[in-house]
Each structure stands twice: as C-alpha cells, then as structure tokens.
Design a protein around this motif. Structure first.
Motif, PDB file in Angstrom:
ATOM      1  N   ASN A   1       0.824  -1.210   0.000  1.00  0.00           N
ATOM      2  CA  ASN A   1       0.000   0.000   0.000  1.00  0.00           C
ATOM      3  C   ASN A   1       0.862   1.266   0.000  1.00  0.00           C
ATOM      4  OD1 ASN A   1      -2.593   1.012   0.049  1.00  0.00           O
ATOM      5  ND2 ASN A   1      -2.619   1.282   2.265  1.00  0.00           N
TER       6      ASN A   1
ATOM      7  N   SER B   1     -14.125   6.762   1.062  1.00  0.00           N
ATOM      8  CA  SER B   1     -13.765   6.746   2.481  1.00  0.00           C
ATOM      9  C   SER B   1     -13.872   8.115   3.143  1.00  0.00           C
ATOM     10  CB  SER B   1     -12.348   6.206   2.743  1.00  0.00           C
ATOM     11  OG  SER B   1     -12.209   4.938   2.186  1.00  0.00           O
TER      12      SER B   1
ATOM     13  N   ARG C   1     -19.300   1.452  14.324  1.00  0.00           N
ATOM     14  CA  ARG C   1     -18.117   0.630  14.041  1.00  0.00           C
ATOM     15  C   ARG C   1     -18.514  -0.822  13.779  1.00  0.00           C
ATOM     16  NH1 ARG C   1     -14.967  -2.734  16.499  1.00  0.00           N
ATOM     17  NH2 ARG C   1     -16.006  -2.650  18.520  1.00  0.00           N
TER      18      ARG C   1
ATOM     19  N   ARG D   1     -18.486  -2.874  10.104  1.00  0.00           N
ATOM     20  CA  ARG D   1     -17.655  -4.079   9.979  1.00  0.00           C
ATOM     21  C   ARG D   1     -18.511  -5.302   9.666  1.00  0.00           C
ATOM     22  NH1 ARG D   1     -13.227  -5.457   8.510  1.00  0.00           N
ATOM     23  NH2 ARG D   1     -11.985  -7.014   9.590  1.00  0.00           N
TER      24      ARG D   1
ATOM     25  N   ASP E   1     -13.705  12.366  14.810  1.00  0.00           N
ATOM     26  CA  ASP E   1     -12.349  11.857  14.599  1.00  0.00           C
ATOM     27  C   ASP E   1     -12.348  10.328  14.550  1.00  0.00           C
ATOM     28  OD1 ASP E   1      -9.568  12.062  14.350  1.00  0.00           O
ATOM     29  OD2 ASP E   1      -9.311  11.680  16.483  1.00  0.00           O
ATOM     30  N   GLN E   2     -13.043   9.719  15.491  1.00  0.00           N
ATOM     31  CA  GLN E   2     -13.110   8.252  15.519  1.00  0.00           C
ATOM     32  C   GLN E   2     -13.857   7.709  14.295  1.00  0.00           C
ATOM     33  OE1 GLN E   2     -14.606   8.086  19.677  1.00  0.00           O
ATOM     34  NE2 GLN E   2     -13.172   6.396  19.853  1.00  0.00           N
TER      35      GLN E   2
ATOM     36  N   VAL F   1     -11.536   7.550  11.437  1.00  0.00           N
ATOM     37  CA  VAL F   1     -10.598   6.426  11.513  1.00  0.00           C
ATOM     38  C   VAL F   1     -11.294   5.121  11.120  1.00  0.00           C
ATOM     39  CG1 VAL F   1      -9.195   5.060  13.094  1.00  0.00           C
ATOM     40  CG2 VAL F   1      -9.133   7.543  13.210  1.00  0.00           C
ATOM     41  N   TYR F   2     -12.467   4.900  11.667  1.00  0.00           N
ATOM     42  CA  TYR F   2     -13.165   3.639  11.386  1.00  0.00           C
ATOM     43  C   TYR F   2     -13.623   3.543   9.935  1.00  0.00           C
ATOM     44  CZ  TYR F   2     -13.130   2.442  16.308  1.00  0.00           C
ATOM     45  OH  TYR F   2     -12.726   2.115  17.559  1.00  0.00           O
TER      46      TYR F   2
ATOM     47  N   GLU G   1     -12.312   5.068   7.398  1.00  0.00           N
ATOM     48  CA  GLU G   1     -11.152   4.980   6.505  1.00  0.00           C
ATOM     49  C   GLU G   1     -10.605   3.559   6.441  1.00  0.00           C
ATOM     50  OE1 GLU G   1      -8.334   8.293   5.917  1.00  0.00           O
ATOM     51  OE2 GLU G   1      -6.913   6.935   6.867  1.00  0.00           O
ATOM     52  N   VAL G   2     -10.450   2.920   7.575  1.00  0.00           N
ATOM     53  CA  VAL G   2      -9.869   1.566   7.539  1.00  0.00           C
ATOM     54  C   VAL G   2     -10.844   0.552   6.960  1.00  0.00           C
ATOM     55  CG1 VAL G   2      -8.258   1.923   9.439  1.00  0.00           C
ATOM     56  CG2 VAL G   2     -10.530   0.988   9.925  1.00  0.00           C
ATOM     57  N   ASN G   3     -12.108   0.922   6.883  1.00  0.00           N
ATOM     58  CA  ASN G   3     -13.082   0.017   6.286  1.00  0.00           C
ATOM     59  C   ASN G   3     -13.445   0.412   4.855  1.00  0.00           C
ATOM     60  OD1 ASN G   3     -14.020  -2.069   8.354  1.00  0.00           O
ATOM     61  ND2 ASN G   3     -14.005  -0.174   9.541  1.00  0.00           N
ATOM     62  N   GLY G   4     -12.808   1.444   4.341  1.00  0.00           N
ATOM     63  CA  GLY G   4     -13.098   1.884   2.971  1.00  0.00           C
ATOM     64  C   GLY G   4     -14.543   2.311   2.810  1.00  0.00           C
TER      65      GLY G   4
END
Lengths: 533, 138
Positions: free
Chosen positions: A15, A44, A129, A133, A163-164, A167-168, A170-173
């Motif tokens: 990546n 994202s 979250r 997921r 903010d959280q 993050v969540y 983004e990492v999950n697209g």
C-alpha cells in the motif's frame, strides 16, 4: 501463503503511499452531481449534507444509496430520531430510483437511538463501528447529525466522535454521508463537523423573484477539484437532478476549434451572397456555397414582425434540403404553429422534414425555466442528434428565466460550446424600439457573444412601411454592407434591391439622399442588383 | 497455542484505539504505547513475560509483532527500531511500519520490517500481520 523476505525489507512494501494513483471515488449516480464532483465523492471520505427541512437531504442520501447498491455496494443507513424507516421508505416509493427489490441484506436500515440514549456518543460510535464491519458497508448514512450533537456534553466530545468516525470509516473503505439541518451560517463555520469533514454539500430552496429555485452549493471538498458556485437542482419522479452552472461547466469548450471554411446558407440567394462579400466581389463568385460560416453564432436582431422567425425557418429548411439536421429551440410558437407558418411561406416540405426528424423542434414557454436546465436540454439534443443548424427563437426566452443577470456570461459559454460542436447558430433577438433613431441592444457586450449581427427593421418611406435587412458585422468574412429590402411573400422570402437612395433608413424613417457621391454609389449598387433579377 | 501479541506504537489516539479494538476483535493479544519510549518499555515487559513461558524456555521464538508509526513525540519509530535492532534479546521480532511518508519505506538499517502505507484498509492490515507473523523465524 506469501511470506516476506526479511533480507530485503526495502522490497516489503504494502500500500505504498503518495504513489500517484487515480483517486478512488464513489459515484453518487445523481445526474449532474458527479460532474460537479469530477467523478463522485472521494472514497472513504465523510461528507456533510446540509439543508433546511424539505431541502432534499433524505432524498439525496437515499438516491446515492440505491445507486450504490445497484453497483454492488453495501449500505448501512442509521437514523437518530429522524422519521421512521417505514415512513421514509413509503415516501420514497414515488421516486424512480427506489427499487423495493434491492432492499436485501446489502442495505441495512437501523435506528441507533437506543444505543445513543444509553451510552451517548461512545455508544453511537461503537454501534457504527460494529455495523460497518459486520455488514462490510461501503456507504454509511447517519441521519441526523444534529441529534448527536445536541446531546453531546462538550464540543471536544463531538470532535472526538467525528475523529473516531474518520478512523473507522477509513480503515473500512466506507464513505459516509452525515445529514444535518442547516443552521446559522456564521455559527456553523466554527462547528466541529464543519471543520473536520471532507466535504460539505449545502442544499438550498430559495425564492428568486417569487419563483422557487433549489440550489446546491459545495462549500468544501478535500482531495478533489469541483465546479464551484451555486448549481440549480430539481426534485421530480427522477429524484434529484443537478444542473451544473453552465458558465462553470463550459468554462472551457469541449474541444478546441478554428474557424470553419464551410458555409451554411439561408436558401435566399441574395442574402447568402451578401454574407460573403460586396456585390461583384470575387468571394461572391468563387465561394461554391455562400452563407454563414459553419461554426458561427449570429444575432438576428429585429423588431416584432420584422421577419426573424421566417428567416430562421428558411435557414432550417435550407439545411434540411441538404440533409443537414436542424433544431428550432422555441419559446414562442408551438411546433404546430411553426409548421403552419412554414407552409404559409411556401416551405412545403417543412412538415415532412419535422416528421422525419431532420428538423426538430423543442418548445417551452418562458415561465419558470432555469437557465442551466435550458442549456442542458439544448446541448443534449445538439450532441445526441448531431444538430448542424440551430435557431433559438428567441434569446428573450433565456433572459426571462431565473437568474437573468447571468445572461451575458451564459451566452458566452454556450455559444463557445456550439462553435466547438460545429453548429451554425442563429439567435433571434427582439428589438424593442419599432421606430427609433437609436438601438438599445438587449444583450451586451455583443462582441464576445456573437460572431455576426444581421439587423431587421421597418422603415417608413413615403407613408409606406418596408422591411429592411442589413449585415452589421460578420467575423472573419467580407460582407455586403448595403441596406436591402426583405420581401415576405406568399411564395417565400426574397431580398430585394439596395435602398441606397435613402438616408437614415436605420432610424426607421428614410429620406432621399442629397449627397452626390452617395448617389453614384447607389447607381453602381443598382446595376449590380439588376444582375440578380 | 497462545495468540500472537501485537505491540501497537501509535501517537494518534483515535488510530491507536481503533487498532486496539479491531485487532482485539480479531483474536490478537494487544498492548499499546503512545510513542517510541513507551514502546520500548512495553516491549521489555512483554519479552520478560514471554521468556518465562515454556515455549521460550524450550528455545521457541517470541510470539510477538510490533506495529509502529514513524513520526511520534518523545521518541520516534526510527529511534525505537534502532534500539530494538541493537538489542540481541529482541532479535527476529517482525515489525510493520505504518506511515504516510514513503521515504520511510526503504530504510535498511531498520532491519526486518514490512512497510504499510497509510491510509490502509483493515483487511490489508490483517493480511499483512498474518503474513509477517508467519514469516517470522525464517
């Protein structure tokens, strides 16, 4: 399973950042909006959709959801004290994009109010979250953000929540849409969601001269260019359709063009000859097809009854006779009236050409139209049907639409695109003064907008009204500057002799010339005219 | 078999917290630190605890992986890794370096590591951890 080679760690690259790859986007599927966004939302990202109640936030969010589902995406739609899901879905049923059969496991409507009431923002972020997921969501909608914000104890808590969420997602697209009512603009600029989200789409429903107009405005967009400014949109059974502001959309024409060597005629011999040079000039004899330069825009300026529409119809008919597709974009006569008028002028095949689609007519009354809706309607037809000749009857129809103050920039943009598309355009422009020593142009400055100007006026000579035609300007071409009579007869339209023996004809009242030099010129013109008889 | 322990060294609280939550849910044992200095302290504790296990006593490998950011306050990721690489007791511990700065991607002095560019999706991270820990000891 692939293993990493620890002896050459520099090759263990996953990546790679800052590698110039195309930006991954989530297309909204909303007509016009993806054009404004240059392809869609950046994947994202978190986007705030704001607007007053009734502005269209819920429709927009659901439209994006259903379009995303149709492309194989997965959606989680979370509500917080918004309308019930059943009520919302029932209200969406009248819209074309709503497809009940697509409500499968790929879209989940949940209420987060229970978790939120119990554990506040922490409970809400935990729920989001887990749902993202669990459902492998690529699109999340939270409606409404205001509820979450209203009960958060401190601004810092709300900032932490956003903010959280960043993050969540983004990492999950997962791309996120936050729906929020619009509040006071000045206060809003300092609110955490305003500063922390990746983009803000504002929806507005305002009155303009007592006419309601919906507008979309992107006030922030990270990671991508976009068309700035306000863009009108409509809500109909199609859902939301956004019309990118024409001047922004066509800031650059779709292709670079040079002046065409082709000419397109009116089918009126003397007028077509006037457009290539003075009588007897070499251009009149050398050019195989006289007429207007193919990719030019002409202002056909004239008083009511001066013959503008008739010349426009003659121009379309001349094209159809050559197999060239024409379009009449009319705000005045209906298609049936147009065909009847053409028949009365001796253009017998006009109706047949209309039936064949060789001449097409788009008619709309100039009432509640939005400039950009008109522009899209016009340009779509020109592009789809490969229109070569266009008559706009009249430009007043655009001027009467919503936002008339944009008209000069609007015409500059649209005419530039029409030139790029190699369309010969004749725009009929109404002259208000029937008889006057001066002419007030309804559109100015004209030099950027129109290549050519043809003037039609009435002139009174010895208690008799005559129609006059004269070429005022023709870009890149010699032309016959003489004033001639336009004769509209049962058998058709003719351009007669020059009215050289008159002075002051353009003021509407002609007088016999007393200048001996002018008399000589007039005699020469008359000789040349005789060769046309 | 004991689950792999992942030492997360990340100064951004929201990312640190997210990694703890997600990796915990995936069954990893998670220990977190907010900078390189804290990372070294947690590592020392972990290795001391590991050395007491039966596997370690029988000469087995440390069941440990470090997932670290580079730019952090107090002690950055490069300084931390240099210290780790100069400590024989920590030899062979696989490291995943997370950064948005590609110039950190090929620093051979940092020894055995995988570079994972930020931002990343969780599935890519999980796959990278899985492969890096499987490659450990080769």
């Amino acid at each position: 399973m692939e293993k990493y080679n620890w002896e050459t760690p520099e090759k263990n690259l996953i990546n790679e950042p800052h590698k110039k790859l195309p930006i991954s986007r989530l297309a909204t599927g909303i007509s016009g909006l993806d054009t404004i966004l240059q392809g869609g939302l950046v994947q994202s990202g978190i986007y705030l959709i704001m607007g007053a109640p009734g502005a269209g936030k819920t429709i927009m969010a659901n439209q994006v959801c259903f379009n995303h589902l149709a492309k194989g995406g997965r959606v989680v739609y979370v509500t917080l004290l918004a309308e019930t899901h059943s009520r919302m879905l029932r209200n969406l049923q009248t819209l074309d994009f709503f497809d009940p059969s697509s409500i499968t496991e790929d879209i989940t409507y949940i209420s987060a109010y229970g978790d939120f009431k119990k554990d506040g923002l922490h409970g809400l972020i935990e729920l989001l979250r887990k749902e993202i997921r669990q459902h492998k969501a690529s699109l999340l909608v939270l409606d409404s953000l205001m509820t979450a914000q209203a009960v958060s104890d401190a601004e810092v808590d709300f900032k932490s929540f956003i903010d959280q969420l960043h993050v969540y997602t983004e990492v999950n697209g997962c791309t996120t849409l936050l729906l929020s009512p619009r509040t006071n603009q000045g206060v809003l600029a300092y609110r955490p969601e305003y500063t922390m989200v990746d983009g803000i789409i504002e929806l507005d429903d305002a009155l303009e001269d007592e006419r309601a107009v919906r507008q979309l405005f992107i006030s922030k967009l990270r990671g991508s260019g976009y068309l700035r400014g306000r863009h009108p949109f409509t809500i109909s059974s199609e859902g939301i359709v956004v019309y990118p502001r024409t001047e922004a959309l066509l800031a650059q024409p779709s292709k670079i063009y040079t002046e065409s060597t082709e000419r397109r005629d009116f089918g009126i011999e003397r007028l077509d000859q006037m457009l290539v040079g003075p009588p007897g000039s070499s251009a009149q004899t050398l050019l195989p097809e006289p007429g207007l330069v193919a990719n030019s825009v002409t202002m056909l300026l004239g008083v009511p009854g001066g013959g503008k529409t008739i010349l426009g119809l003659s121009f379309l008919a001349a094209g159809a006779a050559r197999g060239q597709k024409g379009l009449l974009f009319s705000f005045n006569e209906t298609p049936l009236q147009v065909v009847a008028l053409a028949k009365g002028l001796g253009l017998d095949k006009f109706g047949e050409w209309v039936a064949q689609g060789l001449i097409q007519i788009i008619w709309q009354p100039p009432l509640e139209e939005i400039l950009d809706v008109l522009a899209e309607r016009l340009l779509n037809r020109v592009r789809e049907q490969q229109i070569q000749r266009l008559v706009i009857d009249s430009s007043e129809g655009f001027s009467q639409s919503i936002h008339p103050e944009r008209i000069t920039r609007f015409f500059t943009a649209i005419n530039s695109e029409l030139r790029a598309l190699n369309v010969t355009t004749i725009s009929l422009v109404d002259l208000r003064e029937l008889f006057s020593s001066s002419i007030q142009l309804p559109i100015s400055p004209v030099s950027n907008i129109f290549d050519n100007i043809i003037l039609l006026r009435h002139v009174e000579v010895q208690s008799q009204l005559h129609r006059l035609i004269s070429i005022i300007k023709e870009r890149g071409s010699a032309f016959d500057p003489s004033l001639r009579e336009l004769l509209i007869e049962a058998g058709g339209v003719r351009v007669g002799n020059s009215l050289g023996l008159l002075e002051g004809a353009l003021t509407g009242v002609g007088r016999a010339s007393s200048n001996p030099a002018q008399a000589t010129i007039n005699q020469e013109l008359s000789k040349t005219d005789q060769s046309f008889e | 078999m004991e689950p792999l322990t992942v030492l997360i060294v990340e100064d951004e609280p929201s990312i640190n917290e997210m990694l703890q939550t997600l990796l915990g849910e995936e069954g990893y044992k998670v220990v977190a630190a907010a900078n390189g200095q804290e990372g070294l302290e947690r590592l020392a504790e972990l290795v001391a605890a590991e050395n007491k296990t039966d596997a370690a006593k029988n000469g087995g490998s440390l069941n440990l992986l470090i997932l670290t950011d580079v730019m952090m306050p107090v002690m950055d990721g490069r300084q931390m890794l240099k210290k780790i690489r100069s400590t024989p007791a920590y030899e062979g511990i696989p490291v995943i370096i997370m950064s948005a700065v590609s110039s950190f991607a090929s620093i051979s002095e940092l020894g055995r590591h995988v570079f994972l560019g930020k931002p990343f999706e969780i599935d890519i991270l999980l796959k990278t951890i899985h492969q890096a820990s499987a490659g450990f000891g080769d």
